[in-house]
Design a protein around this motif. Structure first.
Motif, mmCIF file in Angstrom:
data_model
loop_
_atom_site.group_PDB
_atom_site.id
_atom_site.type_symbol
_atom_site.label_atom_id
_atom_site.label_comp_id
_atom_site.label_asym_id
_atom_site.label_seq_id
_atom_site.Cartn_x
_atom_site.Cartn_y
_atom_site.Cartn_z
ATOM 1 N N VAL A 352 0.825 -1.205 0.000
ATOM 2 C CA VAL A 352 0.000 0.000 0.000
ATOM 3 C C VAL A 352 0.865 1.262 0.000
ATOM 4 N N LEU A 353 2.004 1.223 0.668
ATOM 5 C CA LEU A 353 2.908 2.384 0.647
ATOM 6 C C LEU A 353 3.437 2.636 -0.767
ATOM 7 N N LEU A 354 3.762 1.583 -1.501
ATOM 8 C CA LEU A 354 4.199 1.770 -2.893
ATOM 9 C C LEU A 354 3.051 2.288 -3.758
ATOM 10 N N TYR A 355 1.860 1.834 -3.483
ATOM 11 C CA TYR A 355 0.663 2.326 -4.185
ATOM 12 C C TYR A 355 0.540 3.838 -4.008
ATOM 13 N N TYR A 356 0.716 4.314 -2.774
ATOM 14 C CA TYR A 356 0.600 5.750 -2.532
ATOM 15 C C TYR A 356 1.804 6.532 -3.046
ATOM 16 N N ALA A 357 2.938 5.867 -3.175
ATOM 17 C CA ALA A 357 4.078 6.538 -3.801
ATOM 18 C C ALA A 357 3.718 6.940 -5.228
ATOM 19 N N VAL A 358 3.046 6.039 -5.951
ATOM 20 C CA VAL A 358 2.596 6.356 -7.311
ATOM 21 C C VAL A 358 1.561 7.477 -7.281
ATOM 22 N N ALA A 359 0.684 7.471 -6.276
ATOM 23 C CA ALA A 359 -0.326 8.528 -6.166
ATOM 24 C C ALA A 359 0.329 9.890 -5.983
ATOM 25 N N ASN A 360 1.359 9.962 -5.153
ATOM 26 C CA ASN A 360 2.026 11.244 -4.914
ATOM 27 C C ASN A 360 2.746 11.758 -6.158
ATOM 28 N N VAL A 361 3.399 10.862 -6.888
ATOM 29 C CA VAL A 361 4.049 11.289 -8.138
ATOM 30 C C VAL A 361 2.993 11.765 -9.130
ATOM 31 N N SER A 362 1.871 11.077 -9.191
ATOM 32 C CA SER A 362 0.780 11.482 -10.089
ATOM 33 C C SER A 362 0.249 12.856 -9.710
ATOM 34 N N ALA A 363 0.079 13.112 -8.413
ATOM 35 C CA ALA A 363 -0.430 14.410 -7.960
ATOM 36 C C ALA A 363 0.558 15.526 -8.275
ATOM 37 N N TRP A 364 1.847 15.232 -8.233
ATOM 38 C CA TRP A 364 2.879 16.230 -8.537
ATOM 39 C C TRP A 364 2.765 16.726 -9.976
ATOM 40 N N THR A 365 2.229 15.880 -10.872
ATOM 41 C CA THR A 365 2.125 16.262 -12.284
ATOM 42 C C THR A 365 0.893 17.108 -12.588
ATOM 43 N N LEU A 366 -0.032 17.254 -11.623
ATOM 44 C CA LEU A 366 -1.214 18.080 -11.856
ATOM 45 C C LEU A 366 -0.825 19.539 -12.046
ATOM 46 N N THR A 367 -1.585 20.236 -12.866
ATOM 47 C CA THR A 367 -1.369 21.670 -13.034
ATOM 48 C C THR A 367 -2.240 22.430 -12.037
ATOM 49 N N ALA A 368 -1.992 23.723 -11.911
ATOM 50 C CA ALA A 368 -2.770 24.541 -10.982
ATOM 51 C C ALA A 368 -4.250 24.518 -11.348
ATOM 52 N N SER A 369 -4.558 24.550 -12.634
ATOM 53 C CA SER A 369 -5.955 24.547 -13.061
ATOM 54 C C SER A 369 -6.633 23.208 -12.809
ATOM 55 N N GLU A 370 -5.841 22.144 -12.617
ATOM 56 C CA GLU A 370 -6.380 20.819 -12.346
ATOM 57 C C GLU A 370 -6.494 20.538 -10.847
ATOM 58 N N GLY A 371 -6.216 21.542 -10.019
ATOM 59 C CA GLY A 371 -6.346 21.361 -8.577
ATOM 60 C C GLY A 371 -5.109 20.805 -7.914
ATOM 61 N N ARG A 372 -3.932 21.113 -8.451
ATOM 62 C CA ARG A 372 -2.676 20.596 -7.899
ATOM 63 C C ARG A 372 -2.505 21.033 -6.440
ATOM 64 N N PRO A 373 -2.104 20.110 -5.543
ATOM 65 C CA PRO A 373 -1.815 20.517 -4.161
ATOM 66 C C PRO A 373 -0.485 21.271 -4.096
ATOM 67 N N VAL A 374 -0.192 21.875 -2.968
ATOM 68 C CA VAL A 374 1.110 22.505 -2.765
ATOM 69 C C VAL A 374 2.191 21.479 -3.065
ATOM 70 N N ARG A 375 3.205 21.855 -3.842
ATOM 71 C CA ARG A 375 4.201 20.901 -4.333
ATOM 72 C C ARG A 375 4.853 20.092 -3.215
ATOM 73 N N ALA A 376 5.045 20.721 -2.056
ATOM 74 C CA ALA A 376 5.730 20.044 -0.955
ATOM 75 C C ALA A 376 4.953 18.825 -0.464
ATOM 76 N N ILE A 377 3.639 18.829 -0.644
ATOM 77 C CA ILE A 377 2.826 17.731 -0.112
ATOM 78 C C ILE A 377 3.093 16.417 -0.848
ATOM 79 N N PRO A 378 2.986 16.360 -2.183
ATOM 80 C CA PRO A 378 3.292 15.077 -2.836
ATOM 81 C C PRO A 378 4.749 14.675 -2.704
ATOM 82 N N VAL A 379 5.675 15.650 -2.617
ATOM 83 C CA VAL A 379 7.092 15.308 -2.434
ATOM 84 C C VAL A 379 7.298 14.648 -1.071
ATOM 85 N N ALA A 380 6.728 15.260 -0.023
ATOM 86 C CA ALA A 380 6.839 14.685 1.319
ATOM 87 C C ALA A 380 6.145 13.332 1.386
ATOM 88 N N GLY A 381 5.006 13.217 0.710
ATOM 89 C CA GLY A 381 4.295 11.945 0.699
ATOM 90 C C GLY A 381 5.106 10.849 0.020
#
Length: 425
Positions: A352-381
């Motif tokens: 499950v931790l590896l599953y969420y690692a992929v989720a965080n990398v995916s979230a990092w690729t979102l643009t601001a218009s797509e609702g991207r979180p603060v960059r530090a959040i997916p990096v820390a995740g």
């Protein structure tokens, strides 16, 4: 519309509101860690157990934020399987789905075995199989019925946990000195405990995997995930503090049934049957929501033919992926009949931790218009997921890495066969 249902044959119906979504998430979290992961986490962290809870919560918050933004962007069944596929490519989506299915199948077995251990220890495996059959039957009847059952289960478990907290905090045996840090704390031990406790926080993923069945998903999912996580964190922190007050780190680490030991040490032994009942209900609630989530990921992977396409069928009356649910239930029943409850926790956490690692990398690729979180959040995740995954007990890491490698090999072989079939003769 003339009252007709214009969904595609394999499309699910949107019936879940905010309260239902929160309850599905809580049903997956409340109970899983409290009744199964506390003792091994205490053995790893010693007096640093509360630090382990805090680290697991921070990583879970990052993962939850990334998952919520992605689920609002891609409101369909499958969770990170879909996000990885759309943002990173087919392989990464497949790998996330593989990690989720195998990791959460182990979680399902752990919850079923918890039911057996608390309800009838002498026949734990047989009871576990019966629990899987019963829960699969409930899920087969439809997600609205599952959400209703989950709501009742969460209410019962919270009432039981409140009784435990009252007994511990009012006990003459409670000692705040047991909360103090001692020389037994190590960074590795605290991280390992956080990885084991992450097993308890991962239930919010059920909300994301139900994205295709949630009304107004952009609004509902982004609110439901942090709400469910926040409530679970408050409950977990209170229970861990209560357990440490009356048992201390050493006593907690040696307890096979931690909360029954808490009420015994608090001179409230009359509560032990209540706690055992709460453990059974909590495990059933987790099992209910877990099978629900795994079957939706199987549905999504079957739609893309990463799993047999027959599993993508949706029941015309109950509007659930009935073949996926029955298949998942059958596999979980086999594992529950043969596995040990403690052996699967670390393996589940790794996947499950590896599953969420992929989720965080995916979230990092979102643009601001797509609702991207603060960059530090997916990096820390991402960093948190990787660190916690590889500080788990060595057998869990080795077994988990082997299963992930097997999944990658299956994907590669299937691709080679597909290209060979498509090549001109």
């Amino acid at each position: 519309m003339n009252g007709k249902d214009h969904r595609a044959p394999d499309e699910l119906r949107r019936t879940l509101g905010l309260n239902d979504a929160v309850m599905v998430g809580l049903g997956s979290m409340i109970g899983a860690g409290i009744f199964t992961a506390l003792a091994p986490a205490a053995r790893a962290a010693g007096s640093g157990l509360l630090l382990g809870v805090a680290i697991a919560a921070v990583v879970a918050f990052c993962n939850a934020t990334s998952s919520a933004r992605l689920a609002a962007r891609y409101p369909s069944s499958g969770g990170t399987y879909v996000y990885g596929r759309e943002r990173l490519g087919e392989f990464w989506g497949y790998l996330a789905g593989w990690c989720f299915v195998v990791g959460k199948t182990a979680s399902c077995a752990a919850m079923a075995l918890t039911v057996g251990v608390y309800l009838w220890p002498e026949h734990a495996h047989a009871v576990a199989v019966a629990a899987v059959v019963a829960v699969t039957a409930v899920n087969y009847r439809g997600v609205q019925k599952s959400a209703l059952v989950t709501r009742v289960i969460v209410a019962i478990v919270l009432a039981v946990l409140v009784s435990v907290l009252v007994a511990a905090f009012t006990s003459a045996n409670a000692d705040t000195a047991r909360l103090e840090f001692a020389s037994d704390i190590t960074v590795f031990g605290v991280m390992q405990a956080a990885g084991l406790l992450f097993f308890a926080f991962a239930g919010y993923a059920r909300i994301a995997t139900l994205g295709e069945e949630v009304r107004d998903p952009v609004r509902t999912i982004r609110r439901a995930i942090p709400l469910a996580l926040g409530i679970a964190l408050l409950v977990y922190a209170a229970v861990v503090i209560a357990a440490l007050l009356v048992l201390g780190p050493e006593g907690l680490s040696q307890a096979s049934a931690p909360l029954t030991e808490v009420v015994r040490a608090a001179d409230a032994a009359w509560l032990r049957p209540v706690v055992r009942f709460g453990a059974v209900v909590a495990a059933l609630g987790s099992l209910l929501a877990l099978i629900l989530g795994v079957s939706r990921t199987v549905l999504a992977m079957a739609r893309d033919r990463h799993l047999p396409h027959a599993l993508a069928a949706v029941h015309p009356r109950f509007t659930v992926p009935h073949r996926a649910e029955v298949t998942v239930g059958a596999v979980v029943a086999v594992v529950a009949a043969t596995a040990d409850v403690r052996a699967v926790i670390g393996f589940s956490s790794f996947g499950v931790l590896l599953y969420y690692a992929v989720a965080n990398v995916s979230a990092w690729t979102l643009t601001a218009s797509e609702g991207r979180p603060v960059r530090a959040i997916p990096v820390a995740g991402l960093l948190g997921c990787l660190v916690l995954a590889f500080t788990l007990p060595l057998p869990s890491v080795l077994t988990g890495a082997t299963v992930v490698a097997l999944g990658a090999a299956i994907y590669s072989a299937r691709k080679r066969i597909s290209r060979s079939s498509a090549a001109p003769r």
